[in-house]
Design an enzyme around this catalytic site. Structure first.
Site, PDB file in Angstrom:
ATOM      1  CG  ASN A   1      -1.949   1.101   1.177  1.00  0.00           C
ATOM      2  OD1 ASN A   1      -1.847   2.012   0.367  1.00  0.00           O
ATOM      3  ND2 ASN A   1      -2.913   1.056   2.061  1.00  0.00           N
ATOM      4  CG  ASP A   2       1.796   2.823   3.688  1.00  0.00           C
ATOM      5  OD1 ASP A   2       0.708   3.368   3.425  1.00  0.00           O
ATOM      6  OD2 ASP A   2       2.035   2.243   4.752  1.00  0.00           O
ATOM      7  CB  VAL A   3       5.927   0.587  -1.255  1.00  0.00           C
ATOM      8  CG1 VAL A   3       6.559   0.344   0.103  1.00  0.00           C
ATOM      9  CG2 VAL A   3       5.111  -0.603  -1.703  1.00  0.00           C
TER      10      VAL A   3
ATOM     11  CB  ALA B   1       1.930   4.530   6.991  1.00  0.00           C
TER      12      ALA B   1
END
Lengths: 103, 460
Positions: B386-388, B427
């Site tokens: 997700n965050d990457v 996050a």
């Protein structure tokens, strides 16, 4: 101040060794490919288990009648060796996989 | 200490340096680990049998029993653990090392209370060792999911810093003899343990690898300090080596996330300000898809890129993803994996995981090399990441991950995202990529969904 200067004088050799060791650690780790970060961390973790040597020394130096010292030392040896054996074994397992598909 | 033992320690120290060096190259890493392990074994055996001390036989027996028990436990855990659980395992082992250092300090305090240098090292070993222990246990609990929440006391940074200062002042008073007595050392131990907990508990799970690496470095320092106590070279040099190497690794990890170490520790990633914001700015329509549609899409693609994340690890989907890759390759589709430096819970985590299921080395492409390739990619399959892949890192200066380098999957022609639900990533930030017109959401457990996808492809 006097005390600090005395301390430095007495331990100058030690300070040299420690500072040089810091540089070796930095140089050895520099520019490691990200692929190896996890195994490297795990390997370094196993190495930090060198504290086991101290735990063994605690037991060797303990007064045989001091059961508190002996039990705490015993626990320290057990925990330290878990860190060492587990750490190296798990690093080896990780690296085993890298090797297999390299060929 | 006999001269033989000194030479053994010297050899061990050299094996540590060489081992660590060899661990840094893929071809020699395994050898490096074995060399360091050999050196460690040598140091341990040497310490037991060549110490020139008058020691009753039952103590030897106790030591050997302790070593056998610990070795069996360590070995079993290391052999049994699943590769996905690697990060928390490192944390657990690291905590044990710290606890060992703290225990040594406690016992030795009973033996030496006169010499200032001795007492200083003992106090430092207790403080650092127990902070490492309790901190590592919290990191372990956070990573294995038993501790989900990031607990933040009001003004926790202030409280933590005051506590740390108090600990140091307390230690100083013990050293200069203003306060003494057996009970004092246990109070110091207790407060050090509390500090370790408070230090790690506000830090978000996504930052745990950095914390573990930092704590690992601290264990090294604790070992070195204990080494000073015994004037033991292998402990001093070995410990410092791990201390500095661990610190460099910590900075390397922070750099991969484009954040400073102090930001990780004091920044409380995904904290209140972000929570208030999330969901308010991003909205829109999401498109759902199903395995058979994705199978069609992939079947007629020329180039597919897979972006694995922690979700893949959790679902144990690394084998089925390899099956998917082989199947597509057989159908003439070019398949590669895009590896973000901090994908998973540790740098290199995805590499280890995919290596486990025999994914070939050259298919794993690092971020900088894969990013220009997304333009020519037909389908990107994001599995549990997700965050990457969150574009907010590029275009939303208020986002906590702003500035972090990401995989630019938006450039691809179509994007398939496999997630269990719409929950934001580790996050705790929403991802506008999900609302992109090119994006289709493939909801479901990674392993189940991918197995269905593989089935559909086989039937085609």
């Amino acid at each position: 101040m006097q005390q600090i200067i005395e301390f430095l004088k007495e331990n100058l050799q030690l300070i040299y060794i420690l500072i040089l060791a810091v540089f070796i650690g930095v140089e050895v780790i520099k520019n490691i490919p990200a692929v190896l970060h996890t195994p490297l961390m795990s390997g370094a973790n196993a190495l930090s288990g060198v504290v086991i040597v101290g735990a063994i020394l605690v037991m060797l130096n303990a007064d045989p009648n001091n059961y508190v010292a002996l039990s705490l030392g015993f626990l320290a040896v057990v925990l330290g060796i878990i860190n060492v054996v587990g750490g190296f074994a798990v690093t080896d397992r990780m690296l085993q996989m890298f090797k297999k598909k390299k060929k | 200490m006999s001269i033989t033992l000194s030479i053994i320690y010297l050899i061990s120290t050299i094996t540590f340096v060489i081992g660590l060096k060899l661990l840094g190259h893929p071809e020699t890493a395994k050898k490096g680990n074995s060399i360091a392990a050999f050196g460690m074994g040598l140091a341990i055996i040497g310490t037991i049998f060549l110490n020139n001390l008058e020691v009753p036989i039952f103590i030897y027996i106790l030591i050997i029993v302790a070593i056998l028990i610990g070795s069996v436990i360590g070995w079993l855990i290391a052999i049994k653990v699943e590769m996905t659980k690697m990060p928390e395992l490192v944390s657990l082992f690291n905590g044990f090392g710290g606890a060992s250092a703290a225990l040594i300090g406690i016992v030795e305090y009973g033996n030496n209370q006169a010499d200032i240098t001795q007492v200083t090292t003992i106090i430092a070993a207790i403080i650092i060792g127990s902070i490492t222990f309790s901190g590592s246990m919290i990191a372990w609990a956070k990573l294995n999911g038993s501790l989900k929440k990031d607990i933040r006391l009001p003004k926790y940074n202030l409280i933590n810093n005051l506590l740390l200062i108090a600990l140091i002042v307390f230690g100083f008073f013990i050293v200069n003899g203003s306060i003494n007595g057996e009970i004092i050392i246990y109070i110091l131990l207790l407060f050090s343990l509390i500090y370790g907990i408070l230090f790690v508990i506000p830090i978000g799970g996504a930052d745990m690898p950095v914390v573990i690496s930092l704590l690992n470095s601290l264990t090294g320092i604790a070992a070195a300090i204990t080494g000073i106590l015994y004037d033991n070279m292998v402990m001093m040099v070995g410990g410092i080596l791990v201390g500095s190497a661990g610190l460099i690794l910590t900075f390397a990890m922070c750099k991969a996330m484009n954040r400073s170490l102090s930001n990780v520790i004091f920044g409380a990633f995904g904290g209140d300000s972000v929570a208030a914001k999330k969901g308010s700015t991003i909205g829109g329509h999401i498109k759902k898809t199903n395995p058979s549609d994705v199978a069609v899409l992939m079947n007629y693609a020329d180039k597919v890129v897979i972006v694995p994340g922690y979700g893949l690890a959790v679902a144990q989907a690394q084998h089925v993803i390899h099956e998917l890759e082989e199947l597509l390759t057989k159908k003439g589709v070019e398949v590669s994996y895009a590896i973000h430096p901090v994908a998973g819970r540790m740098p290199g985590h995805m590499n280890v995981l995919l290596a486990e299921s025999n994914v070939s080395y050259d298919k794993l492409i690092e971020m900088d090399d894969i990013n220009p390739q997304f333009k020519n990619t037909d389908v990107v399959l994001v599995v549990g990441a997700n965050d990457v892949v969150n574009p907010a890192a590029h275009n939303d200066p208020s986002s906590p991950i702003y500035g972090m380098p990401i995989l630019e999957v938006e450039d691809a022609r179509s994007i398939i995202i496999n997630k269990r639900s719409m929950n934001p990533g580790y996050a705790g930030i929403q991802n506008e990529l999900f609302f992109n017109q090119k994006t289709s959401m493939l909801f479901g457990d990674a392993k189940e969904t991918l197995t269905k996808l593989v089935q559909e492809l086989k039937n085609m």
